[in-house]
Design a protein around this motif. Structure first.
Motif, short mmCIF file in Angstrom:
data_model
loop_
_atom_site.label_atom_id
_atom_site.label_comp_id
_atom_site.label_asym_id
_atom_site.label_seq_id
_atom_site.Cartn_x
_atom_site.Cartn_y
_atom_site.Cartn_z
N ARG A 223 78.73 32.39 -48.73
CA ARG A 223 78.27 32.04 -47.39
C ARG A 223 76.88 31.39 -47.36
NH1 ARG A 223 79.32 37.27 -43.73
NH2 ARG A 223 78.32 35.93 -42.17
N THR A 224 76.31 31.15 -48.54
CA THR A 224 75.00 30.49 -48.59
C THR A 224 75.09 29.22 -49.43
OG1 THR A 224 74.36 31.83 -50.52
CG2 THR A 224 73.69 32.63 -48.34
N ALA A 225 74.28 28.25 -49.05
CA ALA A 225 74.16 27.02 -49.84
C ALA A 225 72.94 27.09 -50.73
CB ALA A 225 74.06 25.81 -48.92
N GLN A 226 71.93 27.86 -50.30
CA GLN A 226 70.68 27.97 -51.06
C GLN A 226 69.99 29.28 -50.70
OE1 GLN A 226 67.87 24.86 -50.18
NE2 GLN A 226 66.63 25.25 -51.99
N ILE A 227 69.34 29.87 -51.70
CA ILE A 227 68.51 31.06 -51.49
C ILE A 227 67.20 30.82 -52.21
CG2 ILE A 227 68.35 33.58 -51.67
CD1 ILE A 227 71.38 33.64 -52.14
N GLU A 228 66.10 30.99 -51.49
CA GLU A 228 64.78 30.74 -52.07
C GLU A 228 63.94 32.02 -52.05
OE1 GLU A 228 62.96 26.99 -50.32
OE2 GLU A 228 64.51 27.49 -48.83
N HIS B 236 61.08 39.00 -50.45
CA HIS B 236 61.25 38.08 -49.32
C HIS B 236 62.01 36.83 -49.77
CE1 HIS B 236 58.55 40.26 -46.56
NE2 HIS B 236 57.92 40.61 -47.68
N VAL B 237 63.09 36.55 -49.08
CA VAL B 237 63.91 35.39 -49.43
C VAL B 237 64.29 34.62 -48.17
CG1 VAL B 237 64.87 36.52 -51.48
CG2 VAL B 237 66.10 36.68 -49.31
N ARG B 238 64.59 33.35 -48.36
CA ARG B 238 65.09 32.52 -47.27
C ARG B 238 66.45 31.96 -47.69
NH1 ARG B 238 61.17 29.26 -46.98
NH2 ARG B 238 60.01 30.31 -45.31
N ALA B 239 67.46 32.22 -46.87
CA ALA B 239 68.82 31.79 -47.21
C ALA B 239 69.29 30.71 -46.24
CB ALA B 239 69.77 32.98 -47.16
N THR B 240 69.87 29.66 -46.77
CA THR B 240 70.46 28.59 -45.96
C THR B 240 71.97 28.81 -45.89
OG1 THR B 240 68.78 27.03 -46.72
CG2 THR B 240 70.78 26.11 -45.70
N PRO B 241 72.53 29.04 -44.70
CA PRO B 241 73.97 29.25 -44.60
C PRO B 241 74.75 28.05 -45.09
CG PRO B 241 72.86 29.91 -42.57
CD PRO B 241 71.85 29.17 -43.40
N ALA B 242 75.88 28.29 -45.72
CA ALA B 242 76.72 27.20 -46.22
C ALA B 242 77.19 26.31 -45.07
CB ALA B 242 77.91 27.77 -46.97
N SER B 243 77.43 26.91 -43.91
CA SER B 243 77.91 26.14 -42.76
C SER B 243 76.86 25.15 -42.28
CB SER B 243 78.30 27.08 -41.62
OG SER B 243 77.20 27.91 -41.27
N VAL B 244 75.58 25.57 -42.30
CA VAL B 244 74.49 24.69 -41.87
C VAL B 244 74.34 23.52 -42.84
CG1 VAL B 244 71.99 24.54 -41.55
CG2 VAL B 244 73.25 26.51 -40.67
N ALA B 245 74.41 23.83 -44.15
CA ALA B 245 74.30 22.78 -45.16
C ALA B 245 75.45 21.79 -45.04
CB ALA B 245 74.28 23.42 -46.54
N ALA B 246 76.65 22.29 -44.76
CA ALA B 246 77.81 21.42 -44.63
C ALA B 246 77.66 20.47 -43.43
CB ALA B 246 79.07 22.25 -44.46
N LYS B 247 77.12 20.98 -42.30
CA LYS B 247 76.92 20.13 -41.10
C LYS B 247 75.87 19.05 -41.40
CE LYS B 247 78.16 23.54 -37.60
NZ LYS B 247 77.64 24.40 -36.50
N ALA B 248 74.81 19.45 -42.12
CA ALA B 248 73.77 18.49 -42.46
C ALA B 248 74.31 17.38 -43.35
CB ALA B 248 72.62 19.20 -43.15
N GLU B 249 75.15 17.75 -44.30
CA GLU B 249 75.75 16.74 -45.21
C GLU B 249 76.67 15.80 -44.42
OE1 GLU B 249 77.66 18.26 -48.66
OE2 GLU B 249 75.94 19.46 -49.26
#
Length: 334
Positions: A291-296, A316-329
């Motif tokens: 469910r994530t595209a990236q975790i920092e 402390h981490v920041r996660a980018t949801p896979a759905s958000v990354a897919a919409k951006a692409e």
């Protein structure tokens, strides 16, 4: 407690719940495990800012699972989590109970026994049910119900070791993946490696730092004599980074094989809940990476000050949801 017992007593008491934690029964618990994994990964992804993984996610996941199995009310989960942290990290400045270490740990133990003593009485007054708490309350050894000390200490072990070690392994597991992003992306691309990745997380994390045992007979080990009656410290970190056993022992490799890690102990006292821990870890990290595209990693992590049981207490981490990354692409492509 079972930890302090030798056979034949140890085998009898362990046998009361052993079937509950065998792979066949763990498979029946997958709905609970998956439900908790989905909910907490969802909570993690709701945050637009950095998420503090250890306290917002990791501590709650195995806690909710084991408390559900014990049929402990959800309203009591936070209280029992606090007791666990105070009991296992009596020297940590942010987790310990106020006052002298021994006094604080003793007070925590008394609170544990008060809480679970009441629970034991309630379960024994009610007809047996299929939860773990009822199983222990109505169990018998040699044809007799468990004594108060043995029954309550059984609850305490399950309510502490049953979640704290897994949450520590989750924190250190994610920490190691983020420090080696190549391994993280490799695991994301090859989820079939999850089982071996989880074993490596346990090896590197080794949440239980040591146990002490008493030698029952004289023994010769590498030119040194251990005498009967000597106390022997079993240092799990040392074993799990043994260069004679593990090739490039300090490296974190998700495909390490063989991986003879002993984070769960060894022999008759090996962790009763290790199958549950493995299943929980596999479910959570599978859900997280799907469910994530990236975790920092954001900022520096903090570790629990404990020589008994522990690991990270802040990550402390920041996660980018896979759905958000897919919409951006999709937007870029358009």
């Amino acid at each position: 407690t079972m930890i302090h017992m030798d056979d034949p007593d140890h085998k009898k008491y362990r046998g009361l719940t052993q079937a509950f934690f065998m792979p066949a029964n763990i498979k029946r618990l997958e709905i609970i495990i998956q439900d908790r994994a989905q909910a907490l990964v969802g909570r993690m992804l709701e945050s637009k800012d950095a998420c503090e993984f250890c306290n917002e996610i990791a501590v709650w996941y195995p806690l909710q699972i084991i408390m559900t199995l014990l049929a402990v009310p959800e309203s009591d989960h936070a209280y029992l989590l606090k007791l666990t942290q105070q009991f296992l990290a009596p020297k940590d400045p942010t987790l310990k109970r106020d006052g002298p270490e021994a006094q604080g740990k003793g007070a925590v133990a008394r609170e544990y026994f008060t809480y679970f003593g009441k629970m034991l009485a309630q379960r024994r007054a009610a007809p047996p049910t299929d939860d773990l708490g009822s199983l222990i309350a109505h169990a018998q050894v040699d044809g007799k119900p468990l004594e108060m000390m043995e029954a309550v200490s059984y609850y305490v072990i399950l309510a502490t070791a049953g979640h704290d070690t897994t949450s520590s392994s989750m924190g250190s597991g994610l920490y190691n993946l983020l420090h080696q992003p190549g391994e993280l992306e490799r695991l994301r691309a090859h989820p079939e490696m999850m089982a071996s990745a989880v074993e490596e997380m346990f090896r590197h994390g080794s949440p239980v730092k040591h146990f002490v045992r008493t030698a029952t007979r004289d023994y010769e080990l590498r030119g040194k004599t251990i005498r009967a009656g000597d106390e022997v410290a079993l240092m799990y970190h040392c074993a799990n980074f043994d260069e004679e056993v593990f090739d490039d022992a300090r490296a974190f490799r998700i495909d390490r094989a063989p991986n003879r890690q002993i984070a769960f102990g060894f022999g008759v006292h090996a962790c009763l809940g290790q199958n549950l821990a493995r299943s929980s870890m596999r479910a959570f990290f599978t859900e997280l990476l799907a469910r994530t595209a990236q975790i920092e990693l954001v900022g520096e992590p903090a570790f629990i000050a404990s020589n008994q049981v522990g690991g990270l207490k802040a990550l402390h981490v920041r996660a980018t949801p896979a759905s958000v990354a897919a919409k951006a692409e999709a937007g870029v492509a358009a």
